[in-house]
Design a protein around this motif. Sequence first.
Motif, mmCIF file in Angstrom:
data_model
loop_
_atom_site.group_PDB
_atom_site.id
_atom_site.type_symbol
_atom_site.label_atom_id
_atom_site.label_comp_id
_atom_site.label_asym_id
_atom_site.label_seq_id
_atom_site.Cartn_x
_atom_site.Cartn_y
_atom_site.Cartn_z
ATOM 1 N N THR A 13 5.962 40.775 -0.854
ATOM 2 C CA THR A 13 5.260 40.114 0.049
ATOM 3 C C THR A 13 6.013 38.401 -0.942
ATOM 4 N N ALA A 14 6.485 37.282 0.285
ATOM 5 C CA ALA A 14 7.190 36.194 -0.331
ATOM 6 C C ALA A 14 5.437 35.698 -0.950
ATOM 7 N N PRO A 15 5.747 34.456 -2.097
ATOM 8 C CA PRO A 15 4.939 33.582 -2.583
ATOM 9 C C PRO A 15 4.036 33.049 -1.298
ATOM 10 N N PHE A 16 2.831 33.680 -1.477
ATOM 11 C CA PHE A 16 1.190 33.343 -0.888
ATOM 12 C C PHE A 16 1.269 31.907 0.065
ATOM 13 N N GLY A 17 2.077 30.544 -0.127
ATOM 14 C CA GLY A 17 1.979 29.374 0.329
ATOM 15 C C GLY A 17 3.606 29.264 0.287
ATOM 16 N N VAL A 18 3.991 28.352 1.041
ATOM 17 C CA VAL A 18 4.993 27.347 0.862
ATOM 18 C C VAL A 18 5.059 25.779 1.380
ATOM 19 N N LEU A 19 5.739 25.164 1.116
ATOM 20 C CA LEU A 19 6.164 23.954 1.191
ATOM 21 C C LEU A 19 7.108 23.694 2.235
ATOM 22 N N TRP A 20 7.551 23.380 3.048
ATOM 23 C CA TRP A 20 8.172 23.748 3.592
ATOM 24 C C TRP A 20 8.893 22.579 4.011
ATOM 25 N N SER A 21 9.390 21.208 3.651
ATOM 26 C CA SER A 21 10.556 19.995 4.339
ATOM 27 C C SER A 21 11.299 20.161 5.616
ATOM 28 N N VAL A 22 10.606 20.166 6.764
ATOM 29 C CA VAL A 22 11.444 20.441 7.664
ATOM 30 C C VAL A 22 12.623 19.115 7.835
ATOM 31 N N THR A 23 12.455 18.213 7.224
ATOM 32 C CA THR A 23 13.181 16.939 7.685
ATOM 33 C C THR A 23 13.554 16.281 6.955
ATOM 34 N N GLN A 24 14.310 15.527 6.186
ATOM 35 C CA GLN A 24 14.379 14.107 4.913
ATOM 36 C C GLN A 24 14.293 13.504 5.486
ATOM 37 N N ARG A 25 14.294 12.518 7.012
ATOM 38 C CA ARG A 25 13.848 11.348 8.000
ATOM 39 C C ARG A 25 12.481 11.009 7.943
ATOM 40 N N GLY A 257 -1.652 30.334 -15.130
ATOM 41 C CA GLY A 257 -2.017 30.600 -14.064
ATOM 42 C C GLY A 257 -1.904 28.952 -13.369
ATOM 43 N N LYS A 258 -0.913 28.692 -12.923
ATOM 44 C CA LYS A 258 -0.408 27.678 -12.066
ATOM 45 C C LYS A 258 0.038 27.223 -10.783
ATOM 46 N N SER A 259 0.536 26.650 -9.776
ATOM 47 C CA SER A 259 0.447 27.000 -8.269
ATOM 48 C C SER A 259 1.824 27.228 -8.218
ATOM 49 N N CYS A 260 2.980 26.855 -9.480
ATOM 50 C CA CYS A 260 3.970 27.244 -9.139
ATOM 51 C C CYS A 260 4.406 28.571 -9.442
ATOM 52 N N GLN A 261 3.128 29.356 -9.813
ATOM 53 C CA GLN A 261 3.457 30.393 -10.048
ATOM 54 C C GLN A 261 3.004 31.597 -8.400
ATOM 55 N N ARG A 262 2.818 30.419 -7.571
ATOM 56 C CA ARG A 262 2.577 31.514 -6.161
ATOM 57 C C ARG A 262 3.049 30.855 -5.319
ATOM 58 N N GLY A 263 3.899 29.390 -5.562
ATOM 59 C CA GLY A 263 4.337 28.969 -4.198
ATOM 60 C C GLY A 263 5.697 28.502 -3.838
ATOM 61 N N MET A 264 5.795 28.577 -3.543
ATOM 62 C CA MET A 264 7.379 27.527 -2.872
ATOM 63 C C MET A 264 7.809 26.634 -2.355
ATOM 64 N N TYR A 265 8.279 26.282 -2.563
ATOM 65 C CA TYR A 265 9.205 24.741 -1.845
ATOM 66 C C TYR A 265 10.454 25.115 -1.438
ATOM 67 N N ILE A 266 10.252 24.674 -0.041
ATOM 68 C CA ILE A 266 11.882 24.560 0.756
ATOM 69 C C ILE A 266 11.818 23.432 1.596
ATOM 70 N N MET A 272 15.712 26.943 -1.813
ATOM 71 C CA MET A 272 14.239 27.129 -2.649
ATOM 72 C C MET A 272 14.250 26.874 -3.611
ATOM 73 N N TYR A 273 12.963 26.372 -3.687
ATOM 74 C CA TYR A 273 12.703 26.107 -5.419
ATOM 75 C C TYR A 273 11.062 26.906 -5.873
ATOM 76 N N MET A 274 10.623 26.639 -7.349
ATOM 77 C CA MET A 274 9.358 27.288 -7.451
ATOM 78 C C MET A 274 8.677 26.119 -6.952
ATOM 79 N N ASP A 290 19.040 36.227 0.336
ATOM 80 C CA ASP A 290 17.680 36.630 0.964
ATOM 81 C C ASP A 290 16.451 36.226 -0.041
ATOM 82 N N ILE A 291 15.306 35.841 0.244
ATOM 83 C CA ILE A 291 13.876 35.018 -0.036
ATOM 84 C C ILE A 291 13.903 35.898 -1.244
ATOM 85 N N MET A 292 13.523 37.072 -1.057
ATOM 86 C CA MET A 292 13.234 38.094 -2.192
ATOM 87 C C MET A 292 12.975 38.622 -3.105
#
Length: 360
Positions: A13-25, A257-266, A272-274, A290-292
């Motif tokens: 599985t990918a990181p459990f949670g993803v913060l996803w910026s769908v636009t920079q506008r 224990g930090k969130s950057c080990q469990r999540g991803m930012y797109i 993609m970034y931690m 490939d995301i994984m």
Amino acid sequence: MHDVAIENPPPKTAPFGVLWSVTQRCNLNCKYCHASGSSTDFFELPYEDLKKIADILHRVNCRNIVINGGEPLTRDNIFNLIDYVRRDDIRVAINTNGTLVDEKAAKFFGDRELVVGVSIDGPNEFINSITRGSGTLKKAVNAVKLLVKHGAIVNILVDVTRFNFDYILGICRLADKLGVEIVCLQDFHPIGRGEGRYGDFTLTPRQEKSILRTMTQIAKRFPDLKINQEGFAYWATLGHPDDGREKKMEPNLICEGKSCQRGMYIDAHGHMYMCPSLWMIPLGNVLEDDIMDAWENSEGSKIFRDLGEIPVTKIPGCADCEHNRQCCGGCRGDAFMLYGDWLAAHPRCPYGPNFPYKKK
């Protein structure tokens, strides 16, 4: 013992949670925006590419997706995208500045019982306008009222700076009055438009020393509010009896224990970034890689995991600190951005040599 072959091994599985910026506008121009959102100079992917990203996140079984921007509501097709992402019981939330939330949007979010983060940085127009611009509070408050009316779960997002710290109780009072369930007190990070402005926004030593008292007052006065303050109060609670961090036998690792080990930012380009604070170690592009494989084997991933093997005692001031079996030394992205050194002491740590903040 012989190895036992698993006929149908569970999928990775990918990181459990993803913060996803769908636009920079964005229709605003907030002084600390991590995405450098703009109404004139921005990037956003075509809608079909966003659907492809959603398909990828579904395929790798990502369970939590937060739609972010810029300002997501500047996209005409944002409601279609949210419904597309919500398949298969994926939990979806959205962050917005609130200025574009109307009756239609509020009903849409409420009907789907979404968590909607609305950014508010002050209990009055003057304090809020310091970071978010003139006239934004009234619109954000109106958005919260509409969202609560239609049954959405509202999370007020507060970027805590030296300008609004003394008004946090007032912000919580406003949230409580509006019927809000959650207030998230967010730490300021020197990224995006905030790069180079840390000294302008970070808390003063007096304010740092007042965090625990402020949190205690909030808990007493607003017992029904759920306060998310993990980053904001990270050092203030060290050693406090109610601090939830378990004290170990050996010192922590710097990313433990930090969130950057469990999540991803797109970001809006699909990079993609931690997390947003680790933009300097990209993992790849979700539409091209490939995301994984990017998560597990990219150069950025290897750099991050090598960092994660370093004990907190390598940070100046941490070797002899009585809290190094609970603390991880704070955000390493901040340390790198401020001092060009992954192992620099974080300037918000009251036990470290860089407190209060000193420029490199």
